[in-house]
Design a protein around this motif. Structure first.
Motif, PDB file in Angstrom:
ATOM      1  N   ARG A 100     -24.147  -6.351 -12.276  1.00 43.54           N
ATOM      2  CA  ARG A 100     -22.965  -5.343 -12.011  1.00 43.54           C
ATOM      3  C   ARG A 100     -21.613  -5.852 -12.490  1.00 43.54           C
ATOM      4  NH1 ARG A 100     -23.749  -2.494  -6.122  1.00 43.54           N
ATOM      5  NH2 ARG A 100     -25.938  -2.120  -6.318  1.00 43.54           N
ATOM      6  N   CYS A 101     -21.396  -7.031 -11.988  1.00 43.94           N
ATOM      7  CA  CYS A 101     -20.070  -7.525 -12.454  1.00 43.94           C
ATOM      8  C   CYS A 101     -20.051  -7.903 -13.889  1.00 43.94           C
ATOM      9  CB  CYS A 101     -19.969  -9.127 -11.911  1.00 43.94           C
ATOM     10  SG  CYS A 101     -19.627  -8.993  -9.869  1.00 43.94           S
ATOM     11  N   TRP A 160     -19.293  -4.366 -15.590  1.00 43.61           N
ATOM     12  CA  TRP A 160     -17.719  -3.938 -15.005  1.00 43.61           C
ATOM     13  C   TRP A 160     -17.000  -4.701 -16.409  1.00 43.61           C
ATOM     14  CZ3 TRP A 160     -12.940  -5.440 -14.394  1.00 43.61           C
ATOM     15  CH2 TRP A 160     -12.357  -4.588 -13.803  1.00 43.61           C
ATOM     16  N   TYR A 214     -17.894  -8.495  -6.992  1.00 39.56           N
ATOM     17  CA  TYR A 214     -18.264  -7.112  -7.252  1.00 39.56           C
ATOM     18  C   TYR A 214     -17.158  -6.099  -6.774  1.00 39.56           C
ATOM     19  CZ  TYR A 214     -19.794  -2.636  -8.933  1.00 39.56           C
ATOM     20  OH  TYR A 214     -20.212  -1.533  -9.783  1.00 39.56           O
TER      21      TYR A 214
END
Length: 389
Positions: free
Chosen positions: A39-40, A43, A247
Motif C-alpha cells: 500500500r505504501c 501511494w 501508511y
C-alpha cells in the motif's frame, strides 16, 4: 526547570497508526513485503509519479541500494555536497568509491551546480543531489551535466517528501531517489525510507537487491520456477509494523505539510524584523514558498553568537541545534573522501546555521515563544548589525 519545554522534535500520531499495526498482526505476517508495504509503495508511485517505489528500513538503506545500482567500486568517484548527513557519503564509501565534495550555494544550501562539471574526472560515476530542507537543487542543470558525461544522477531527497520542482516531485527527477521517514521528518515511521526507481532499466535489479540478492519477487509473480540467489543484496525491507504505521501517515501527508508551512511562514514573519536589522539571515524562499517546510533555520553572524543563542534558548526551555559538521572536515572525510576546492560557503554555513524547533504538533503560540526569546537574546547582547555574506 521549565514545565512547558519546547523540544526540537516530537513524534506524533496523525491517523490510524495503532489500528494499522494491529491489523498487520491480524493479517498473519509482520515480516517485510506484506499488504501495508505494498500500500505504501503504491501511494508513493501514485502521488509522486515514480515508476517503482521500494520501501526500505531507512534512507541510509535506500542510498546503499543506489550505490549498488550505480555500479560504483574501488577507484570510482561520486560527486556530492559536504553539507549533508553522513549516510550520503557512507553508502558509496562502503562500495569502495571516493566521495568528492563540492561547495554549496549560499541561497539554497544545495550543491552548487556551477562547480559540479569542473569536479568531474575520468573516475566519476555518479552525482548525488541533496535537497536540503526540501528545497530543490538545480535539477535541470544537474541532469544536463549527468547526461553529457554519462553519469548516474541520484537524489538524496531525505528531507523532501512532497516537495516539487516545475511540477515534478523531488526524488523522481534523477535515475534514483531516496526518501526518509525517520521520526524527525515530516512523514514518519520511527525509522524508514524508500527508494524511488525512475529509470525503468534499474527496476528488475533493484527488486533483487532489495530481496537479499534473490529473485523472490519474480518467483512470487510466477515469472520463474525457482527462488534462488542471483545477485548481491541485503535485508533492505522494513517490517510490516513499520509500513503499517507509515501508511497511516501517508494518508495525511498533504495535511501535515500544509500545517508545517503555516508554522514556517509564522517563523518567517516574526523573525523578519531581526533579519532587516542585520542580526540574522533567513532562508531564501523558492517562489515565495517554503517547499515542504521540513525545517526552519536562521544564520547567525558567527559560531560564538550561535552557541550563545543556543544556550539562551536552552535556559528558556527551548531546544535548538546546529546541523551538520561538514563531511570534508570530519575524521572519516579526510580518510575516505576528498574536497574539490576550498568549500568556503559550506564552512561558513556550518559555523552559523541554527535549526529552530519544528514538529507537526507545534502551535503558532510556541512559534511566538521561540521568536520572542530570540528577540530577547539580541536585545540583551546589544550587538551592532553586521553584513552577512
Amino acid at each position: 526547570m521549565h514545565d512547558d519545554l519546547i523540544p526540537f522534535n516530537k513524534p506524533f500520531f496523525v491517523g490510524k497508526e495503532l489500528f494499522n499495526i494491529a491489523q498487520a498482526v491480524l493479517n498473519g505476517t509482520i515480516a517485510g513485503d506484506g499488504e501495508f508495504t505494498r500500500r505504501c509503495q503504491a501511494w508513493l508511485e501514485q502521488h509522486l509519479g515514480t515508476p517503482k517505489a521500494l520501501l526500505t528500513h531507512s534512507c541510509t538503506a535506500a542510498l546503499e541500494m543506489s550505490a549498488i545500482l550505480a555500479g560504483v567500486g574501488p577507484g570510482d568517484e561520486v560527486i556530492m555536497p559536504s553539507f549533508t548527513f553522513v549516510s550520503t557519503a557512507n553508502a558509496f564509501v562502503l562500495r569502495g568509491a571516493t566521495p568528492v565534495f563540492v561547495d554549496i550555494r549560499p541561497d539554497t544550501l544545495n550543491i552548487d551546480e556551477r562547480q559540479v562539471a569542473e569536479a568531474i574526472t575520468a573516475k566519476t560515476k555518479a552525482i548525488v543531489a541533496v535537497h536540503y530542507a526540501g528545497q530543490p537543487c538545480a535539477m535541470n542543470a544537474l541532469r544536463e551535466i549527468a547526461r553529457n558525461h554519462g553519469l548516474m544522477l541520484i537524489e538524496d531527497a531525505a528531507q523532501a517528501i512532497l516537495s516539487g520542482d516545475r511540477g515534478s516531485s523531488l526524488g523522481t527527477l534523477g535515475d534514483l531517489g531516496c526518501l526518509s521517514f525517520h521520526e524527525t521528518k515530516n512523514v514518519i515511521s520511527g525509522e524508514g525510507g524508500a527508494l524511488l526507481i525512475n529509470n525503468p532499466e534499474l527496476i528488475e535489479r533493484a527488486e533483487i537487491i532489495w530481496q537479499k540478492g534473490t529473485n523472490r519477487k519474480a518467483f512470487m509473480r510466477g515469472e520463474t520456477s525457482k527462488y534462488t540467489w542471483v545477485d548481491i543484496g541485503s535485508s533492505f525491507l522494513p517490517s510490516e509494523l513499520t509500513a503499517a504505521f507509515l501508511y497511516a501517515q501517508l494518508e495525511h501527508a498533504k495535511r501535515i505539510n500544509s500545517h508545517r508551512r503555516t508554522l514556517y511562514l509564522k517563523y518567517f514573519e516574526l523573525l523578519a524584523p531581526l533579519a532587516e536589522q542585520g542580526h540574522i539571515k533567513l532562508p531564501a524562499l523558492a517562489q515565495d514558498k517554503p517547499a515542504n517546510a521540513h525545517l526552519f533555520y536562521i544564520l547567525c553572524r558567527d559560531a560564538n553568537e550561535r552557541q550563545a543563542l543556543i544556550a539562551h534558548l536552552d535556559s528558556a526551555g527551548i531546544s535548538a541545534v546546529f546541523h551538520y559538521v561538514p563531511l570534508h572536515d570530519s575524521p572519516a572525510g579526510f580518510r575516505y573522501a576528498r574536497a574539490h576546492g576550498k568549500l568556503q560557503v559550506t564552512t561558513e554555513i556550518a559555523n552559523t546555521l541554527l535549526r529552530l524547533p519544528m514538529f507537526s504538533e507545534m502551535t503558532t503560540a510556541e512559534i511566538r515563544r521561540v521568536c520572542g526569546e530570540i528577540d530577547v537574546f539580541f536585545k540583551i547582547t546589544s550587538k551592532q548589525p553586521c553584513e552577512l555574506s
